[in-house]
Design a protein around this motif. Structure first.
Motif, PDB file in Angstrom:
ATOM      1  N   PHE A 105       0.846  -1.180   0.000  1.00  0.00           N
ATOM      2  CA  PHE A 105       0.000   0.000   0.000  1.00  0.00           C
ATOM      3  C   PHE A 105       0.887   1.237   0.000  1.00  0.00           C
ATOM      4  CE2 PHE A 105      -2.756  -3.147   2.157  1.00  0.00           C
ATOM      5  CZ  PHE A 105      -3.870  -3.072   1.322  1.00  0.00           C
ATOM      6  N   VAL A 106       0.360   2.318  -0.547  1.00  0.00           N
ATOM      7  CA  VAL A 106       1.048   3.606  -0.515  1.00  0.00           C
ATOM      8  C   VAL A 106       0.028   4.683  -0.124  1.00  0.00           C
ATOM      9  CG1 VAL A 106       2.893   3.093  -2.154  1.00  0.00           C
ATOM     10  CG2 VAL A 106       0.665   3.808  -3.022  1.00  0.00           C
ATOM     11  N   LEU A 107       0.500   5.678   0.587  1.00  0.00           N
ATOM     12  CA  LEU A 107      -0.362   6.814   0.899  1.00  0.00           C
ATOM     13  C   LEU A 107      -0.183   7.844  -0.201  1.00  0.00           C
ATOM     14  CD1 LEU A 107      -2.329   8.094   2.974  1.00  0.00           C
ATOM     15  CD2 LEU A 107      -0.347   9.342   3.879  1.00  0.00           C
ATOM     16  N   ILE A 108      -1.256   8.103  -0.901  1.00  0.00           N
ATOM     17  CA  ILE A 108      -1.254   9.082  -1.984  1.00  0.00           C
ATOM     18  C   ILE A 108      -1.740  10.419  -1.431  1.00  0.00           C
ATOM     19  CG2 ILE A 108      -2.183   9.609  -4.267  1.00  0.00           C
ATOM     20  CD1 ILE A 108      -0.397   7.093  -4.122  1.00  0.00           C
ATOM     21  N   GLY A 109      -1.167  11.503  -1.923  1.00  0.00           N
ATOM     22  CA  GLY A 109      -1.619  12.816  -1.461  1.00  0.00           C
ATOM     23  C   GLY A 109      -1.284  13.910  -2.455  1.00  0.00           C
ATOM     24  N   PRO A 110      -1.822  15.103  -2.252  1.00  0.00           N
ATOM     25  CA  PRO A 110      -1.540  16.226  -3.151  1.00  0.00           C
ATOM     26  C   PRO A 110      -0.071  16.648  -3.061  1.00  0.00           C
ATOM     27  CG  PRO A 110      -2.794  16.958  -1.245  1.00  0.00           C
ATOM     28  CD  PRO A 110      -2.759  15.465  -1.182  1.00  0.00           C
ATOM     29  N   LYS A 111       0.486  17.063  -4.177  1.00  0.00           N
ATOM     30  CA  LYS A 111       1.883  17.503  -4.193  1.00  0.00           C
ATOM     31  C   LYS A 111       2.099  18.722  -3.290  1.00  0.00           C
ATOM     32  CE  LYS A 111       2.562  15.725  -8.881  1.00  0.00           C
ATOM     33  NZ  LYS A 111       2.752  16.070 -10.311  1.00  0.00           N
ATOM     34  N   SER A 112       1.053  19.499  -3.077  1.00  0.00           N
ATOM     35  CA  SER A 112       1.157  20.650  -2.176  1.00  0.00           C
ATOM     36  C   SER A 112       1.337  20.215  -0.723  1.00  0.00           C
ATOM     37  CB  SER A 112      -0.089  21.532  -2.295  1.00  0.00           C
ATOM     38  OG  SER A 112      -1.265  20.775  -2.031  1.00  0.00           O
ATOM     39  N   VAL A 117       3.527  15.506   5.105  1.00  0.00           N
ATOM     40  CA  VAL A 117       3.930  14.107   5.305  1.00  0.00           C
ATOM     41  C   VAL A 117       4.756  13.541   4.155  1.00  0.00           C
ATOM     42  CG1 VAL A 117       1.916  13.658   6.747  1.00  0.00           C
ATOM     43  CG2 VAL A 117       1.784  13.192   4.277  1.00  0.00           C
ATOM     44  N   SER A 118       4.935  14.287   3.090  1.00  0.00           N
ATOM     45  CA  SER A 118       5.619  13.778   1.909  1.00  0.00           C
ATOM     46  C   SER A 118       7.045  13.334   2.253  1.00  0.00           C
ATOM     47  CB  SER A 118       5.670  14.840   0.817  1.00  0.00           C
ATOM     48  OG  SER A 118       6.276  14.336  -0.349  1.00  0.00           O
ATOM     49  N   GLY A 119       7.381  12.112   1.815  1.00  0.00           N
ATOM     50  CA  GLY A 119       8.716  11.577   2.065  1.00  0.00           C
ATOM     51  C   GLY A 119       8.837  10.795   3.354  1.00  0.00           C
ATOM     52  N   MET A 120       7.804  10.789   4.191  1.00  0.00           N
ATOM     53  CA  MET A 120       7.856  10.034   5.433  1.00  0.00           C
ATOM     54  C   MET A 120       7.791   8.535   5.146  1.00  0.00           C
ATOM     55  SD  MET A 120       5.338  12.374   7.852  1.00  0.00           S
ATOM     56  CE  MET A 120       5.488  11.273   9.267  1.00  0.00           C
ATOM     57  N   THR A 121       8.324   7.733   6.052  1.00  0.00           N
ATOM     58  CA  THR A 121       8.228   6.275   5.935  1.00  0.00           C
ATOM     59  C   THR A 121       7.474   5.668   7.114  1.00  0.00           C
ATOM     60  OG1 THR A 121      10.387   6.030   7.012  1.00  0.00           O
ATOM     61  CG2 THR A 121      10.366   6.079   4.598  1.00  0.00           C
ATOM     62  N   ASP A 122       6.978   6.505   8.013  1.00  0.00           N
ATOM     63  CA  ASP A 122       6.191   6.061   9.170  1.00  0.00           C
ATOM     64  C   ASP A 122       4.727   6.402   8.896  1.00  0.00           C
ATOM     65  OD1 ASP A 122       4.818   5.774  11.603  1.00  0.00           O
ATOM     66  OD2 ASP A 122       6.585   6.312  12.789  1.00  0.00           O
ATOM     67  N   ILE A 123       3.945   5.403   8.494  1.00  0.00           N
ATOM     68  CA  ILE A 123       2.563   5.663   8.106  1.00  0.00           C
ATOM     69  C   ILE A 123       1.724   6.135   9.284  1.00  0.00           C
ATOM     70  CG2 ILE A 123       1.924   3.236   8.378  1.00  0.00           C
ATOM     71  CD1 ILE A 123       0.443   5.758   5.840  1.00  0.00           C
ATOM     72  N   ALA A 124       1.991   5.628  10.477  1.00  0.00           N
ATOM     73  CA  ALA A 124       1.212   6.051  11.645  1.00  0.00           C
ATOM     74  C   ALA A 124       1.434   7.528  11.933  1.00  0.00           C
ATOM     75  CB  ALA A 124       1.587   5.202  12.861  1.00  0.00           C
ATOM     76  N   LEU A 153      -4.528   0.866  10.447  1.00  0.00           N
ATOM     77  CA  LEU A 153      -3.462   1.866  10.538  1.00  0.00           C
ATOM     78  C   LEU A 153      -3.873   3.061  11.398  1.00  0.00           C
ATOM     79  CD1 LEU A 153      -2.182   1.758   6.852  1.00  0.00           C
ATOM     80  CD2 LEU A 153      -1.014   0.856   8.878  1.00  0.00           C
ATOM     81  N   TRP A 154      -5.127   3.492  11.277  1.00  0.00           N
ATOM     82  CA  TRP A 154      -5.612   4.573  12.154  1.00  0.00           C
ATOM     83  C   TRP A 154      -5.514   4.136  13.614  1.00  0.00           C
ATOM     84  CZ3 TRP A 154      -5.897   9.339  10.688  1.00  0.00           C
ATOM     85  CH2 TRP A 154      -6.346   9.704   9.415  1.00  0.00           C
ATOM     86  N   LYS A 155      -5.912   2.902  13.875  1.00  0.00           N
ATOM     87  CA  LYS A 155      -5.869   2.382  15.239  1.00  0.00           C
ATOM     88  C   LYS A 155      -4.439   2.342  15.763  1.00  0.00           C
ATOM     89  CE  LYS A 155      -7.500  -1.518  18.044  1.00  0.00           C
ATOM     90  NZ  LYS A 155      -8.220  -2.826  18.018  1.00  0.00           N
ATOM     91  N   LYS A 214       6.803  -1.233   6.739  1.00  0.00           N
ATOM     92  CA  LYS A 214       6.496  -2.661   6.649  1.00  0.00           C
ATOM     93  C   LYS A 214       5.026  -2.944   6.927  1.00  0.00           C
ATOM     94  CE  LYS A 214       7.847  -3.697  11.434  1.00  0.00           C
ATOM     95  NZ  LYS A 214       8.772  -4.491  12.301  1.00  0.00           N
ATOM     96  N   ARG A 215       4.351  -2.014   7.609  1.00  0.00           N
ATOM     97  CA  ARG A 215       2.926  -2.199   7.883  1.00  0.00           C
ATOM     98  C   ARG A 215       2.072  -2.025   6.634  1.00  0.00           C
ATOM     99  NH1 ARG A 215       3.057   1.753  13.089  1.00  0.00           N
ATOM    100  NH2 ARG A 215       4.437   2.814  11.617  1.00  0.00           N
ATOM    101  N   LEU A 216       2.676  -1.603   5.534  1.00  0.00           N
ATOM    102  CA  LEU A 216       1.961  -1.394   4.282  1.00  0.00           C
ATOM    103  C   LEU A 216       2.031  -2.612   3.356  1.00  0.00           C
ATOM    104  CD1 LEU A 216       3.033   2.308   3.592  1.00  0.00           C
ATOM    105  CD2 LEU A 216       0.825   1.490   4.457  1.00  0.00           C
ATOM    106  N   PHE A 217       2.582  -3.711   3.855  1.00  0.00           N
ATOM    107  CA  PHE A 217       2.642  -4.952   3.073  1.00  0.00           C
ATOM    108  C   PHE A 217       1.228  -5.427   2.734  1.00  0.00           C
ATOM    109  CE2 PHE A 217       2.747  -9.655   3.003  1.00  0.00           C
ATOM    110  CZ  PHE A 217       3.618  -9.840   1.936  1.00  0.00           C
TER     111      PHE A 217
END
Length: 274
Positions: A105-112, A117-124, A153-155, A214-217
């Motif tokens: 999984f990937v978190l998609i978001g606006p370029k703005s 959060v852009s570039g982060m590797t910690d989804i939580a 993931l929210w939890k 790794k939680r995005l597997f």
């Protein structure tokens, strides 16, 4: 006259060793991600050419696909929510579960990047920031494997999303393609499987914001619907499809599927990860 001719053609096919197409078809309840990513468009013609079995796909969220299997309205279930799949087996609705492939999984978001959060590797941590800034977020809300992962993931981020929902959080109750389209229109964040994202063309101002945790597997599994529960299940034909999918031909086809030189899914019926 026409009916008689069709009957004669059918008999000739049988005598020639070719079973009429109506008898050689199965229904596979699967996820919108396998459909929206284009995977089925790539692998099913290969399977159908080799076996003569026509595969009719019902693309739904994982929860809905499992319910389709529980009702006996599918012969095979091919989804991506392992805990739900194992429950399906334990309840006696499926015969056996097999790993097929994975991606992430990937978190998609606006370029703005209004949530920063852009570039982060910690989804939580990224989700905590999105909530704190009440940046627009689109949820599938359809009991799919992706939706289930999002809620987990929210939890894990310590956010009670049911209590935290507000105008910033849009719950659409639709598939992955629709969620990405909505996020593109709203310049919102959305959790997507990488395969559908790579095949998605209406990106607008969206880009990958967070990846690599790794939680995005994201593991996919396949199961035959139990013919003891539903005698109409085409168990033999369904098993042929499963054996092909987890066998050398299917695993090779899955691994060869690419968009713009990028592999969308990684076969792992052997239990290995690349």
């Amino acid at each position: 006259m026409l009916t008689r001719r069709l009957f004669c053609v059918g008999m000739l096919l049988i005598l020639a060793g070719v079973t009429p197409a109506l008898a050689q078809s199965i229904v596979v309840a699967s996820t919108t991600s396998t459909q929206d990513s284009g995977l089925f468009d790539y692998i099913l013609p290969l399977f159908e050419k080799e076996t003569g079995i026509d595969v009719k796909v019902v693309a739904q969220g994982t929860g809905q696909a499992l319910d389709t299997g529980r009702r006996g309205d599918a012969d095979v279930v091919f989804v991506h929510a392992k805990a739900q799949e194992e429950k399906f087996i334990q309840e006696g609705f499926g015969v056996k579960r097999s790993d097929v492939m994975y991606n992430d999984f990937v978190l998609i978001g606006p370029k703005s990047d209004p949530a920063g959060v852009s570039g982060m590797t910690d989804i939580a941590a990224a989700l905590v920031s999105i909530k704190a800034k009440e940046a627009a977020f689109v949820s599938r809300g359809d009991r799919s494997g992706t939706h289930s992962t999002e809620l987990t993931l929210w939890k894990e981020a310590g956010v009670d999303i049911e209590a935290a929902k507000g105008p910033w959080y849009k719950d659409i109750g639709q598939g992955m393609g629709a969620a990405l389209n909505t996020a593109s229109a709203m310049n919102a964040y959305v959790l997507s499987d990488r395969g559908t994202w790579l095949s998605f063309r209406n990106r607008g101002d969206l880009a990958i914001s967070v990846e690599g945790d790794k939680r995005l597997f994201n593991q996919y599994g396949v199961m035959l619907v139990n013919p003891e529960k539903h005698p109409d299940v085409k168990a033999e034909l369904g098993q042929i499809f499963i054996d092909w999918l987890i066998g050398p031909e299917g695993q090779t086809a899955i691994g060869e599927y690419e968009i713009d030189g990028q592999q969308l899914f990684f076969p792992n019926a052997s239990g290995q990860r690349i």
